[in-house]
Enzyme design. Structure first.
Site, PDB file in Angstrom:
ATOM      1  N   ARG A 177      82.870 -13.376 -41.077  1.00 47.53           N
ATOM      2  CA  ARG A 177      82.635 -14.809 -40.929  1.00 47.53           C
ATOM      3  C   ARG A 177      83.554 -15.291 -39.811  1.00 47.53           C
ATOM      4  NH1 ARG A 177      83.173 -13.758 -46.479  1.00 47.53           N
ATOM      5  NH2 ARG A 177      81.296 -14.214 -47.712  1.00 47.53           N
ATOM      6  N   LYS A 201      86.056 -15.229 -48.979  1.00 45.51           N
ATOM      7  CA  LYS A 201      85.903 -16.340 -49.915  1.00 45.51           C
ATOM      8  C   LYS A 201      86.482 -15.974 -51.279  1.00 45.51           C
ATOM      9  CE  LYS A 201      81.785 -18.467 -47.865  1.00 45.51           C
ATOM     10  NZ  LYS A 201      80.366 -18.844 -48.096  1.00 45.51           N
ATOM     11  N   HIS A 269      77.487 -17.369 -36.728  1.00 43.23           N
ATOM     12  CA  HIS A 269      77.184 -16.774 -38.032  1.00 43.23           C
ATOM     13  C   HIS A 269      75.971 -15.850 -37.950  1.00 43.23           C
ATOM     14  CE1 HIS A 269      78.187 -16.580 -42.259  1.00 43.23           C
ATOM     15  NE2 HIS A 269      76.906 -16.730 -42.580  1.00 43.23           N
ATOM     16  N   ARG A 272      76.876 -12.255 -37.736  1.00 41.91           N
ATOM     17  CA  ARG A 272      77.149 -11.623 -39.035  1.00 41.91           C
ATOM     18  C   ARG A 272      75.832 -11.193 -39.683  1.00 41.91           C
ATOM     19  NH1 ARG A 272      80.490 -11.546 -43.818  1.00 41.91           N
ATOM     20  NH2 ARG A 272      79.488 -12.462 -45.643  1.00 41.91           N
ATOM     21  N   HIS A 295      80.144  -9.825 -50.215  1.00 43.81           N
ATOM     22  CA  HIS A 295      79.318 -10.585 -51.145  1.00 43.81           C
ATOM     23  C   HIS A 295      79.678 -10.227 -52.582  1.00 43.81           C
ATOM     24  CE1 HIS A 295      75.868 -11.131 -47.991  1.00 43.81           C
ATOM     25  NE2 HIS A 295      76.820 -12.035 -47.869  1.00 43.81           N
ATOM     26  N   TYR A 304      68.574  -9.804 -46.902  1.00 46.42           N
ATOM     27  CA  TYR A 304      68.380  -9.159 -45.608  1.00 46.42           C
ATOM     28  C   TYR A 304      67.196  -8.205 -45.605  1.00 46.42           C
ATOM     29  CZ  TYR A 304      72.871 -11.145 -44.389  1.00 46.42           C
ATOM     30  OH  TYR A 304      73.894 -12.028 -44.133  1.00 46.42           O
TER      31      TYR A 304
END
Length: 324
Positions: A177, A201, A269, A272, A295, A304
Site C-alpha cells: 500500500r 492494517k 493503489h 498493488r 489480507h 483478483y
C-alpha cells in the site's frame, strides 16, 4: 542454441509475416526483438503481444480487404480500432482481455513513433474499455511496464525522477500500500534478494520478498539523494527533506495517465492490484498472494480471480491435456 524466449520470439515474428506486408512485418520483428532483449520480456509475454497485434492485423485485413502495410497501420482511424474492439466483444472476449490487447498495440505504436517510423494519432487518443465494477482495477503488464519506464523522465531533478521510480517499482514489485511504502525508514532499505518487514492494517506484520530490480531502484535513488537521510528518518523524502507525501505520488500517476493515456483507474493503489493480478495470472498460489498482500481474509484476495478471466481461461486451454 536459441533459448526459449528467442525461439518463441522468432516463431511469433514468422507467424506475423503472413498477416502483414514486408515493411510492417520488418517493423514488427524489430519490436518483438526489442521486447525480448531490451525490455527483457518473458517468452510468454512476447508471444502474447504478438498474438494481440496479429488479432488486430487480421481484422484490418478483412475490414479493408488488403494486407496491412506500415502506411496502412499509421492511417488506421478511430473507427477501425473501435470496430476491432466491437468485433472482439462479439467473439465473447472479456473487456480486460481487450484492454490488454489494446495496450499491446499502443506499445507497438509508441515503438514506431519513438523511432520516427510511423505515427498513429487515432490510437493514442483511444481509451481502454471499462472493466466491470466491483473488482480491483489493475494495470495490465504492458501499462505497468510503460509507467515505470516513463516515470523517471517526468522531473527535471534527476534524484526526484529516481525517487518516483523507486516508489512505483516498490508498489508494483512488492504489492505494498502507498502508506506502507512511504512509512519505511532509511534503515529499512532492502538489499538484493532480501525482504521487507511490513506493518500493515491493524498492526499486522508480514514479510515480503524483494526482487533485485526493486532493491536496485531504491539503491539508485539513495545514491542520488542530495539531502541527508538519517537511519531512523523516512526513506522517501520530498524536495524539502520531509517525508514524501502520498499526494505527490498520486500526482505522478496523474501525469503518467495523461502522458501514456492510461485509464482513470491508474492510481498508485492500482500498482498493488497489478502485483496481485499478475502473480495470479502467472500461476501464483492464492493463499501465498494473500500473505504477501497482508489480507486477513482469503475472500478479499479472491476478488483478483475475477479480474482477467479470459487470460486464465487461455492458460487453462493451453495447459490442460483434454483442452487440446
Amino acid at each position: 542454441m536459441a533459448g526459449p524466449a528467442e525461439t518463441l520470439e522468432q516463431d511469433s515474428a514468422r507467424d506475423l509475416r503472413f498477416a502483414a506486408r514486408a515493411d510492417l512485418a520488418s517493423a514488427i520483428e524489430q519490436w518483438l526483438s526489442w521486447l525480448a532483449h531490451e525490455r527483457r520480456g518473458s517468452a510468454h509475454t512476447v508471444d502474447g503481444y504478438a498474438r494481440d497485434l496479429k488479432d488486430l492485423l487480421k481484422f484490418l485485413e478483412l475490414h479493408r480487404g488488403e494486407t496491412p502495410t506500415l502506411a496502412g497501420f499509421a492511417a488506421a482511424d478511430r473507427s477501425d480500432f473501435r470496430g476491432w474492439m466491437a468485433e472482439r466483444a462479439k467473439r465473447g472476449l472479456e473487456p480486460a482481455s481487450t484492454a490488454r490487447a489494446l495496450s499491446a498495440v499502443k506499445n507497438f505504436a509508441r515503438f514506431l513513433a519513438k523511432r520516427g517510423v510511423a505515427q498513429n494519432s487515432a490510437l493514442a487518443a483511444l481509451r481502454n474499455p471499462k472493466l466491470p465494477r466491483g473488482v480491483p482495477k489493475p494495470l495490465n503488464a504492458v501499462e505497468a511496464e510503460d509507467a515505470l519506464e516513463a516515470v523517471a523522465d517526468l522531473h527535471e531533478a534527476e534524484w526526484i525522477g529516481k525517487r518516483d521510480l523507486a516508489v512505483l517499482t516498490l508498489l508494483y514489485g512488492c504489492g505494498l500500500r502507498i502508506s506502507e511504502a512511504l512509512g519505511l525508514a532509511r534503515r529499512d532499505a532492502p538489499k538484493p534478494n532480501g525482504s521487507l518487514r511490513i506493518r500493515g492494517k491493524g498492526d499486522k506484520t508480514r514479510i515480503v520478498p524483494v526482487l533485485p530490480i526493486v532493491a536496485e531502484a531504491i539503491a539508485d535513488y539513495i545514491k542520488a539523494l542530495p539531502i541527508p537521510c538519517e537511519p531512523e528518518g523516512p526513506l522517501f523524502l520530498g524536495a524539502k527533506g520531509k517525508r514524501l507525501s502520498p499526494r505527490l505520488v498520486q500526482l505522478t500517476m496523474q501525469k503518467l495517465r495523461l502522458q501514456l493515456n492510461l485509464p482513470e483507474t491508474a492510481t498508485p493503489h492500482a500498482l498493488r492490484h497489478s502485483f496481485a493480478t499478475h502473480l495470479l495470472a502467472g500461476g501464483g498460489d492464492l493463499r501465498a498472494i494473500q500473505e504477501l498482500l497482508g489480507h486477513s481474509s482469503l475472500s478479499t484476495t479472491q476478488r483478483y480471480t475475477e479480474v482477467d478471466a479470459a487470460q486464465l481461461l487461455a492458460v487453462y486451454n493451453a495447459a490442460h491435456p483434454r483442452a487440446r
